[in-house]
Scaffold this motif. Structure first.
Motif, PDB file in Angstrom:
ATOM      1  N   ILE A 140       0.750  -1.298  -0.024  1.00 22.42           N
ATOM      2  CA  ILE A 140      -0.030  -0.147   0.140  1.00 22.42           C
ATOM      3  C   ILE A 140       0.888   1.141   0.064  1.00 22.42           C
ATOM      4  CG2 ILE A 140      -1.491   1.370   1.314  1.00 22.42           C
ATOM      5  CD1 ILE A 140      -2.914  -1.295   2.239  1.00 22.42           C
ATOM      6  N   PHE A 141       1.976   1.142   0.643  1.00 20.16           N
ATOM      7  CA  PHE A 141       2.801   2.371   0.591  1.00 20.16           C
ATOM      8  C   PHE A 141       3.521   2.494  -0.594  1.00 20.16           C
ATOM      9  CE2 PHE A 141       7.052   3.968   1.752  1.00 20.16           C
ATOM     10  CZ  PHE A 141       6.745   5.325   2.109  1.00 20.16           C
ATOM     11  N   ARG A 142       3.698   1.539  -1.192  1.00 16.35           N
ATOM     12  CA  ARG A 142       4.314   1.766  -2.499  1.00 16.35           C
ATOM     13  C   ARG A 142       3.915   2.453  -3.495  1.00 16.35           C
ATOM     14  NH1 ARG A 142       4.541  -0.578  -7.563  1.00 16.35           N
ATOM     15  NH2 ARG A 142       2.716  -1.817  -7.170  1.00 16.35           N
ATOM     16  N   ARG A 143       2.125   2.097  -3.284  1.00 13.78           N
ATOM     17  CA  ARG A 143       1.120   2.844  -4.341  1.00 13.78           C
ATOM     18  C   ARG A 143       0.887   4.220  -3.915  1.00 13.78           C
ATOM     19  NH1 ARG A 143      -2.666  -2.111  -6.070  1.00 13.78           N
ATOM     20  NH2 ARG A 143      -1.133  -3.784  -6.295  1.00 13.78           N
ATOM     21  N   MET A 144       1.464   4.676  -2.815  1.00 15.41           N
ATOM     22  CA  MET A 144       0.766   6.025  -2.486  1.00 15.41           C
ATOM     23  C   MET A 144       1.407   7.080  -3.261  1.00 15.41           C
ATOM     24  SD  MET A 144      -1.082   5.515   0.475  1.00 15.41           S
ATOM     25  CE  MET A 144      -1.001   6.900   1.254  1.00 15.41           C
ATOM     26  N   PRO A 145       0.646   8.262  -3.237  1.00 22.81           N
ATOM     27  CA  PRO A 145       1.251   9.384  -4.167  1.00 22.81           C
ATOM     28  C   PRO A 145       2.760   9.770  -3.656  1.00 22.81           C
ATOM     29  CG  PRO A 145      -0.912   9.847  -3.651  1.00 22.81           C
ATOM     30  CD  PRO A 145      -0.620   8.537  -2.720  1.00 22.81           C
ATOM     31  N   ASN A 146       3.644  10.416  -4.466  1.00 26.64           N
ATOM     32  CA  ASN A 146       4.849  10.948  -4.234  1.00 26.64           C
ATOM     33  C   ASN A 146       5.791  10.129  -3.763  1.00 26.64           C
ATOM     34  OD1 ASN A 146       3.759  13.569  -5.100  1.00 26.64           O
ATOM     35  ND2 ASN A 146       2.547  13.798  -3.257  1.00 26.64           N
ATOM     36  N   VAL A 147       5.463   8.710  -3.424  1.00 21.25           N
ATOM     37  CA  VAL A 147       6.379   7.742  -3.014  1.00 21.25           C
ATOM     38  C   VAL A 147       7.382   7.355  -4.118  1.00 21.25           C
ATOM     39  CG1 VAL A 147       6.771   5.155  -2.184  1.00 21.25           C
ATOM     40  CG2 VAL A 147       5.002   6.922  -1.074  1.00 21.25           C
ATOM     41  N   SER A 148       8.802   7.265  -3.632  1.00 22.07           N
ATOM     42  CA  SER A 148       9.689   6.935  -4.765  1.00 22.07           C
ATOM     43  C   SER A 148      10.180   5.628  -4.307  1.00 22.07           C
ATOM     44  CB  SER A 148      11.158   8.032  -4.477  1.00 22.07           C
ATOM     45  OG  SER A 148      10.685   9.258  -4.692  1.00 22.07           O
ATOM     46  N   ARG A 149      10.704   4.847  -5.570  1.00 22.38           N
ATOM     47  CA  ARG A 149      10.978   3.565  -4.991  1.00 22.38           C
ATOM     48  C   ARG A 149      12.442   3.377  -6.007  1.00 22.38           C
ATOM     49  NH1 ARG A 149       7.961  -1.961  -7.589  1.00 22.38           N
ATOM     50  NH2 ARG A 149       8.969  -3.363  -5.972  1.00 22.38           N
ATOM     51  N   SER A 150      13.366   2.643  -5.396  1.00 19.91           N
ATOM     52  CA  SER A 150      14.526   2.547  -5.762  1.00 19.91           C
ATOM     53  C   SER A 150      14.653   1.300  -6.884  1.00 19.91           C
ATOM     54  CB  SER A 150      15.607   2.134  -4.876  1.00 19.91           C
ATOM     55  OG  SER A 150      15.384   0.835  -4.374  1.00 19.91           O
ATOM     56  N   LEU A 151      15.453   1.397  -7.864  1.00 21.25           N
ATOM     57  CA  LEU A 151      15.387   0.722  -9.055  1.00 21.25           C
ATOM     58  C   LEU A 151      16.621  -0.465  -8.943  1.00 21.25           C
ATOM     59  CD1 LEU A 151      14.607   0.369 -12.275  1.00 21.25           C
ATOM     60  CD2 LEU A 151      16.444   1.651 -12.778  1.00 21.25           C
ATOM     61  N   HIS A 152      16.125  -1.465  -8.244  1.00 21.76           N
ATOM     62  CA  HIS A 152      16.782  -2.805  -7.892  1.00 21.76           C
ATOM     63  C   HIS A 152      15.901  -3.843  -7.965  1.00 21.76           C
ATOM     64  CE1 HIS A 152      19.120  -5.865  -6.011  1.00 21.76           C
ATOM     65  NE2 HIS A 152      20.528  -5.187  -6.562  1.00 21.76           N
ATOM     66  N   PRO A 153      16.241  -5.147  -8.503  1.00 23.72           N
ATOM     67  CA  PRO A 153      15.097  -6.005  -8.724  1.00 23.72           C
ATOM     68  C   PRO A 153      14.650  -6.831  -7.283  1.00 23.72           C
ATOM     69  CG  PRO A 153      17.099  -6.623  -9.638  1.00 23.72           C
ATOM     70  CD  PRO A 153      17.086  -5.190  -9.386  1.00 23.72           C
ATOM     71  N   THR A 154      15.778  -6.983  -6.623  1.00 28.07           N
ATOM     72  CA  THR A 154      15.328  -7.629  -5.529  1.00 28.07           C
ATOM     73  C   THR A 154      15.088  -6.991  -3.873  1.00 28.07           C
ATOM     74  OG1 THR A 154      17.698  -8.297  -5.187  1.00 28.07           O
ATOM     75  CG2 THR A 154      16.030 -10.020  -6.195  1.00 28.07           C
ATOM     76  N   CYS A 155      16.163  -5.918  -4.253  1.00 27.45           N
ATOM     77  CA  CYS A 155      16.547  -4.986  -2.519  1.00 27.45           C
ATOM     78  C   CYS A 155      15.855  -3.746  -2.818  1.00 27.45           C
ATOM     79  CB  CYS A 155      17.890  -4.902  -2.310  1.00 27.45           C
ATOM     80  SG  CYS A 155      18.575  -6.799  -1.938  1.00 27.45           S
ATOM     81  N   SER A 156      14.808  -3.379  -3.563  1.00 33.46           N
ATOM     82  CA  SER A 156      14.225  -2.153  -3.690  1.00 33.46           C
ATOM     83  C   SER A 156      13.522  -1.617  -2.377  1.00 33.46           C
ATOM     84  CB  SER A 156      13.503  -1.910  -4.971  1.00 33.46           C
ATOM     85  OG  SER A 156      12.183  -2.721  -4.642  1.00 33.46           O
ATOM     86  N   LEU A 157      13.713  -0.255  -2.176  1.00 32.88           N
ATOM     87  CA  LEU A 157      13.129   0.307  -1.167  1.00 32.88           C
ATOM     88  C   LEU A 157      12.342   1.397  -1.654  1.00 32.88           C
ATOM     89  CD1 LEU A 157      15.996   0.764   1.191  1.00 32.88           C
ATOM     90  CD2 LEU A 157      14.313  -1.001   1.588  1.00 32.88           C
ATOM     91  N   CYS A 158      11.024   1.785  -0.966  1.00 34.79           N
ATOM     92  CA  CYS A 158      10.141   2.963  -1.091  1.00 34.79           C
ATOM     93  C   CYS A 158      10.514   3.702  -0.033  1.00 34.79           C
ATOM     94  CB  CYS A 158       8.876   2.512  -1.217  1.00 34.79           C
ATOM     95  SG  CYS A 158       8.349   1.386  -2.850  1.00 34.79           S
ATOM     96  N   ALA A 159      10.304   5.046  -0.434  1.00 38.83           N
ATOM     97  CA  ALA A 159      10.659   6.213   0.563  1.00 38.83           C
ATOM     98  C   ALA A 159       9.665   7.393   0.173  1.00 38.83           C
ATOM     99  CB  ALA A 159      12.262   6.501   0.576  1.00 38.83           C
ATOM    100  N   LEU A 160       9.294   8.200   1.255  1.00 37.27           N
ATOM    101  CA  LEU A 160       8.542   9.268   1.138  1.00 37.27           C
ATOM    102  C   LEU A 160       9.235  10.349   2.193  1.00 37.27           C
ATOM    103  CD1 LEU A 160       5.973  10.805   0.239  1.00 37.27           C
ATOM    104  CD2 LEU A 160       4.818   9.794   2.215  1.00 37.27           C
ATOM    105  N   GLY A 161       9.376  11.594   1.717  1.00 34.74           N
ATOM    106  CA  GLY A 161       9.757  12.585   2.653  1.00 34.74           C
ATOM    107  C   GLY A 161      11.224  13.102   2.059  1.00 34.74           C
ATOM    108  N   PRO A 162      11.540  14.069   2.834  1.00 34.73           N
ATOM    109  CA  PRO A 162      12.948  14.987   2.309  1.00 34.73           C
ATOM    110  C   PRO A 162      14.057  14.100   1.859  1.00 34.73           C
ATOM    111  CG  PRO A 162      12.699  15.328   4.760  1.00 34.73           C
ATOM    112  CD  PRO A 162      11.306  14.527   4.346  1.00 34.73           C
ATOM    113  N   LEU A 163      14.267  13.025   2.401  1.00 31.42           N
ATOM    114  CA  LEU A 163      15.415  12.432   2.000  1.00 31.42           C
ATOM    115  C   LEU A 163      15.021  11.062   0.953  1.00 31.42           C
ATOM    116  CD1 LEU A 163      17.502  12.037   5.339  1.00 31.42           C
ATOM    117  CD2 LEU A 163      17.827  13.718   3.610  1.00 31.42           C
ATOM    118  N   ALA A 164      13.881  11.144   0.611  1.00 31.64           N
ATOM    119  CA  ALA A 164      13.366  10.241  -0.436  1.00 31.64           C
ATOM    120  C   ALA A 164      14.212   9.802  -1.645  1.00 31.64           C
ATOM    121  CB  ALA A 164      11.990  10.193  -0.815  1.00 31.64           C
TER     122      ALA A 164
END
Length: 309
Positions: A135-159
Motif C-alpha cells: 500500500i505504501f508503494r502505491r501512495m502518491p509521491n512515494v519514490s522507489r529504488s531501481l533494484h530487482p530484489t532489494c528495492s526500497l520505497c521512501a516518502l519525505g525530504p530524503l526520499a
C-alpha cells in the motif's frame, strides 16, 4: 524460544512447506479471532502511533519499517491504509518514511526463474513484503529504488537520496546503496508484527561493507534482469543471487547489541522491535566478524570459510 523454533524449521523444512505452515497459522488465528481479541484487547492506528511516540526518540531522520499486517489481526480494528497514513503522519514533513519493496521470486523464492519471464518495472512490479509495504508503494509521491530484489520505497525530504542510483551500486546492500545511506544517516528501524530475527535486512550491511575482509566467502550465481525505470528506460542488469548454502541466523544480534540498541516488546500480543540507530547494527556486526562471529555462524579467527553456491 520462538526464534529457536523458527531456526529449526528453516533447517528442516523446504521453503514450500514453511509457506504452507504460515498459511495454516493464519487460518488458525482467524478461527481464534474472538478469543485473541478478548485476551489481548483491541487497538486502532492512533493507538499504534501513541505507542511509537512512547518507544521512539525523535532524533532520527529516517524511519525504516518492516511489517506484517496479518500479525496485527484480529486485535487491530482499522485498515492497512489507515495504518500507513498514521505512519506517514507520525514521521511528518521533516522525516522520511522508508519501507522494503523487495521481490523475492514469488512463492518459490526463486528470483532467477521469476525474472526470466518478466522485467522489474519500478512503477508496477509489486512488493512481496506484505500488505502495508505494498500500500505504501502505491501512495502518491512515494519514490522507489531501481533494484530487482532489494528495492526500497521512501516518502519525505530524503526520499530521493535514499532511492537514487540503486541499480548502479556495487551490490543491493553495499555502502553505495540505499542501505548505506541509512547506515550513515540517523535511521531508526521499526518492526511492526515481526521479530528482528525474521526481517532485519540491515544485518547484511556488514557483510557487504567488509567485502573481501568478511571471514566467510560466498559463491554467487547470477541472472540477467531487464529493469524499467519511471520514464520507461530499459536497462540490462546482472543480478547476483544469494548463496543458498549459507545458513542465516540473525539471533546472534541478541548477544551483539545491547538492550538499548535492540528493543523488543509486545503490543496487544503483537511482536514489535526498534533499533534506534541502524548504523550501530553495521558497526557491531563488523566488529563481531573480525572476532569470527557472523550471522552465518562462527569462524575461527584467522581462517576463512568458503561456501560454495
Amino acid at each position: 524460544m520462538r526464534a529457536g523454533v523458527r531456526a529449526m524449521l528453516r533447517r528442516c523444512l523446504s521453503q514450500q512447506r514453511r509457506v504452507e505452515l504460515k498459511r495454516l497459522h493464519s487460518v488458525g488465528r482467524k478461527k481464534l479471532a474472538p478469543v485473541l481479541s478478548v485476551i489481548h484487547g483491541t487497538f486502532s492506528a492512533d493507538d499504534v502511533v501513541a505507542e511509537l511516540a512512547h518507544r521512539l526518540s525523535g532524533d532520527f531522520e529516517i524511519l525504516m519499517v518492516h511489517s506484517s499486517f496479518d500479525e496485527f489481526l484480529p486485535m487491530y480494528k482499522g485498515t492497512a491504509k489507515e495504518l500507513v497514513n498514521a505512519l506517514i503522519d507520525f514521521c511528518g514533513p521533516e522525516r522520511t518514511l522508508v519501507m522494503p519493496s523487495f521481490v523475492m521470486g514469488g512463492r518459490s523464492y526463486d528470483s532467477s526463474s521469476y525474472f526470466r519471464t518478466r522485467p522489474f518495472d519500478v512503477r508496477y512490479t509489486p512488493s512481496e513484503m506484505g500488505l502495508i509495504a505494498e500500500i505504501f508503494r502505491r501512495m502518491p509521491n512515494v519514490s522507489r529504488s531501481l533494484h530487482p530484489t532489494c528495492s526500497l520505497c521512501a516518502l519525505g525530504p530524503l526520499a530521493k537520496e535514499v532511492t537514487a542510483g540503486h541499480h548502479v551500486s556495487r551490490t543491493g546492500l553495499s555502502p553505495d546503496s540505499p542501505f548505506g545511506v541509512m547506515t550513515r544517516r540517523p535511521t531508526a528501524i521499526l518492526g511492526l508484527g515481526v521479530e528482528y530475527y525474521r526481517c532485519l535486512t540491515h544485518a547484511h550491511t556488514a557483510t557487504h561493507q567488509m567485502g573481501d575482509e568478511y571471514p566467510i566467502k560466498f559463491v554467487h550465481p547470477s541472472t540477467q534482469v531487464t529493469l524499467i525505470d519511471y520514464d520507461g528506460t530499459h536497462y540490462d542488469y546482472t543480478l547476483g543471487l544469494p548463496d543458498r548454502t549459507a545458513k542465516l541466523d540473525l539471533r546472534v544480534l541478541w548477544s551483539i547489541l545491547s538492550k538499548e540498541e535492540l528493543v523488543e516488546w509486545r503490543f496487544h500480543g503483537i511482536p514489535m522491535f526498534v533499533v534506534p540507530q541502524a548504523g550501530v547494527v553495521t558497526e557491531r556486526l563488523v566488529e563481531a566478524a573480525r572476532r569470527g562471529v557472523t550471522i552465518h555462524g562462527k569462524v575461527p579467527v584467522g581462517n576463512q570459510s568458503i561456501l560454495a553456491g
